[in-house]
Design a protein around this motif. Structure first.
Motif, PDB file in Angstrom:
ATOM      1  N   ARG A  38       6.645 -30.744  -5.814  1.00 54.22           N
ATOM      2  CA  ARG A  38       6.592 -30.119  -7.136  1.00 54.22           C
ATOM      3  C   ARG A  38       5.387 -30.679  -7.884  1.00 54.22           C
ATOM      4  N   LEU A  39       4.562 -29.770  -8.372  1.00 55.14           N
ATOM      5  CA  LEU A  39       3.457 -30.123  -9.263  1.00 55.14           C
ATOM      6  C   LEU A  39       3.898 -29.736 -10.662  1.00 55.14           C
ATOM      7  N   PRO A  40       4.228 -30.713 -11.512  1.00 50.28           N
ATOM      8  CA  PRO A  40       4.727 -30.371 -12.843  1.00 50.28           C
ATOM      9  C   PRO A  40       3.614 -29.827 -13.740  1.00 50.28           C
ATOM     10  N   TRP A  41       3.984 -28.855 -14.553  1.00 50.33           N
ATOM     11  CA  TRP A  41       3.028 -28.295 -15.509  1.00 50.33           C
ATOM     12  C   TRP A  41       2.600 -29.380 -16.476  1.00 50.33           C
ATOM     13  N   SER A  42       1.322 -29.384 -16.793  1.00 48.59           N
ATOM     14  CA  SER A  42       0.787 -30.288 -17.798  1.00 48.59           C
ATOM     15  C   SER A  42      -0.408 -29.604 -18.446  1.00 48.59           C
ATOM     16  N   ASP A  43      -0.483 -29.659 -19.756  1.00 46.93           N
ATOM     17  CA  ASP A  43      -1.647 -29.118 -20.453  1.00 46.93           C
ATOM     18  C   ASP A  43      -2.923 -29.832 -20.014  1.00 46.93           C
ATOM     19  N   ARG A  44      -2.792 -31.084 -19.575  1.00 50.46           N
ATOM     20  CA  ARG A  44      -3.956 -31.838 -19.095  1.00 50.46           C
ATOM     21  C   ARG A  44      -4.594 -31.190 -17.865  1.00 50.46           C
ATOM     22  N   LEU A  45      -3.796 -30.445 -17.105  1.00 53.29           N
ATOM     23  CA  LEU A  45      -4.293 -29.823 -15.876  1.00 53.29           C
ATOM     24  C   LEU A  45      -4.738 -28.380 -16.085  1.00 53.29           C
ATOM     25  N   ALA A  46      -4.623 -27.905 -17.325  1.00 58.32           N
ATOM     26  CA  ALA A  46      -4.999 -26.515 -17.613  1.00 58.32           C
ATOM     27  C   ALA A  46      -6.496 -26.425 -17.866  1.00 58.32           C
ATOM     28  N   ARG A  47      -7.063 -25.341 -17.456  1.00 64.43           N
ATOM     29  CA  ARG A  47      -8.475 -25.081 -17.695  1.00 64.43           C
ATOM     30  C   ARG A  47      -8.622 -24.186 -18.910  1.00 64.43           C
ATOM     31  N   GLU A  48      -9.828 -23.873 -19.262  1.00 68.32           N
ATOM     32  CA  GLU A  48     -10.074 -22.963 -20.377  1.00 68.32           C
ATOM     33  C   GLU A  48      -9.315 -21.661 -20.112  1.00 68.32           C
ATOM     34  N   GLY A  49      -8.617 -21.161 -21.097  1.00 66.09           N
ATOM     35  CA  GLY A  49      -7.799 -19.973 -20.933  1.00 66.09           C
ATOM     36  C   GLY A  49      -6.339 -20.281 -20.656  1.00 66.09           C
ATOM     37  N   GLY A  50      -6.014 -21.555 -20.363  1.00 69.52           N
ATOM     38  CA  GLY A  50      -4.621 -21.969 -20.237  1.00 69.52           C
ATOM     39  C   GLY A  50      -4.037 -21.967 -18.841  1.00 69.52           C
ATOM     40  N   GLY A  51      -4.782 -21.531 -17.832  1.00 66.93           N
ATOM     41  CA  GLY A  51      -4.263 -21.533 -16.465  1.00 66.93           C
ATOM     42  C   GLY A  51      -4.426 -22.889 -15.802  1.00 66.93           C
ATOM     43  N   LEU A  52      -3.534 -23.193 -14.883  1.00 63.71           N
ATOM     44  CA  LEU A  52      -3.599 -24.431 -14.120  1.00 63.71           C
ATOM     45  C   LEU A  52      -4.897 -24.454 -13.316  1.00 63.71           C
ATOM     46  N   SER A  53      -5.573 -25.582 -13.303  1.00 67.16           N
ATOM     47  CA  SER A  53      -6.868 -25.668 -12.634  1.00 67.16           C
ATOM     48  C   SER A  53      -6.716 -25.575 -11.115  1.00 67.16           C
ATOM     49  N   GLY A  54      -7.705 -24.954 -10.507  1.00 68.34           N
ATOM     50  CA  GLY A  54      -7.736 -24.845  -9.056  1.00 68.34           C
ATOM     51  C   GLY A  54      -7.830 -26.194  -8.375  1.00 68.34           C
ATOM     52  N   GLN A  55      -8.531 -27.136  -9.004  1.00 69.15           N
ATOM     53  CA  GLN A  55      -8.664 -28.469  -8.415  1.00 69.15           C
ATOM     54  C   GLN A  55      -7.306 -29.154  -8.275  1.00 69.15           C
ATOM     55  N   ALA A  56      -6.443 -28.968  -9.272  1.00 73.31           N
ATOM     56  CA  ALA A  56      -5.106 -29.561  -9.204  1.00 73.31           C
ATOM     57  C   ALA A  56      -4.305 -28.929  -8.070  1.00 73.31           C
ATOM     58  N   LEU A  57      -4.402 -27.611  -7.934  1.00 73.84           N
ATOM     59  CA  LEU A  57      -3.684 -26.925  -6.859  1.00 73.84           C
ATOM     60  C   LEU A  57      -4.202 -27.359  -5.492  1.00 73.84           C
TER      61      LEU A  57
END
Length: 137
Positions: A38-57
């Protein structure tokens, strides 16, 4: 040879760099040829526009492969990524991601896996990856 969740979490804690640990990944399931993290949602991992960053995935997919290989082998052995290919299919916003790594071939020196990364509650993956690992132990 499947690892317990506690053993898998210990592999995470003992073998990954601090920035990977800061993703907050946790092992949800292990099996003979798979692992789910499980990768928990975090605003720290969001990119511009609010989506989870590809690097985190991508880091989550890479990490899930290590846990899946370790589960298939009954424990951790030194290994390294040889190749990773990732496709991003839809944005993840405000949801945890379940990262399911399935071993497609496990040899003595190489392992191959397919990874599906699905936002919790979604039917279709947000991203998919394939990985190849060299096993050094």
């Amino acid at each position: 040879m499947t690892l317990s969740l506690a053993e898998a979490d210990e592999i995470l804690a003992d073998n990954f760099s601090p920035w990977v640990l800061e993703l907050g990944l946790s092992v949800q399931e292990t099996g003979d040829l798979h692992a789910v993290l499980r990768l928990p949602w975090s605003d720290r991992l969001a990119r511009e526009g609010g989506g989870l960053s590809g690097q985190a995935l991508m880091a989550a997919a890479d990490t899930a492969t290590v846990i899946a290989v370790s589960s298939a082998r009954g424990g951790f052995v030194p290994m390294t990524t040889v190749q990773q290919s990732t496709t991003f299919q839809r944005a993840v916003v405000g949801a945890d991601v379940l990262v399911e790594a399935r071993i497609t071939k496990l040899g003595k020196r190489m392992a191959f896996a397919d990874i599906a990364m699905t936002a919790e509650g979604a039917q279709e993956p947000a991203a998919r990856a394939s990985t190849v690992y060299a096993l050094m132990g």
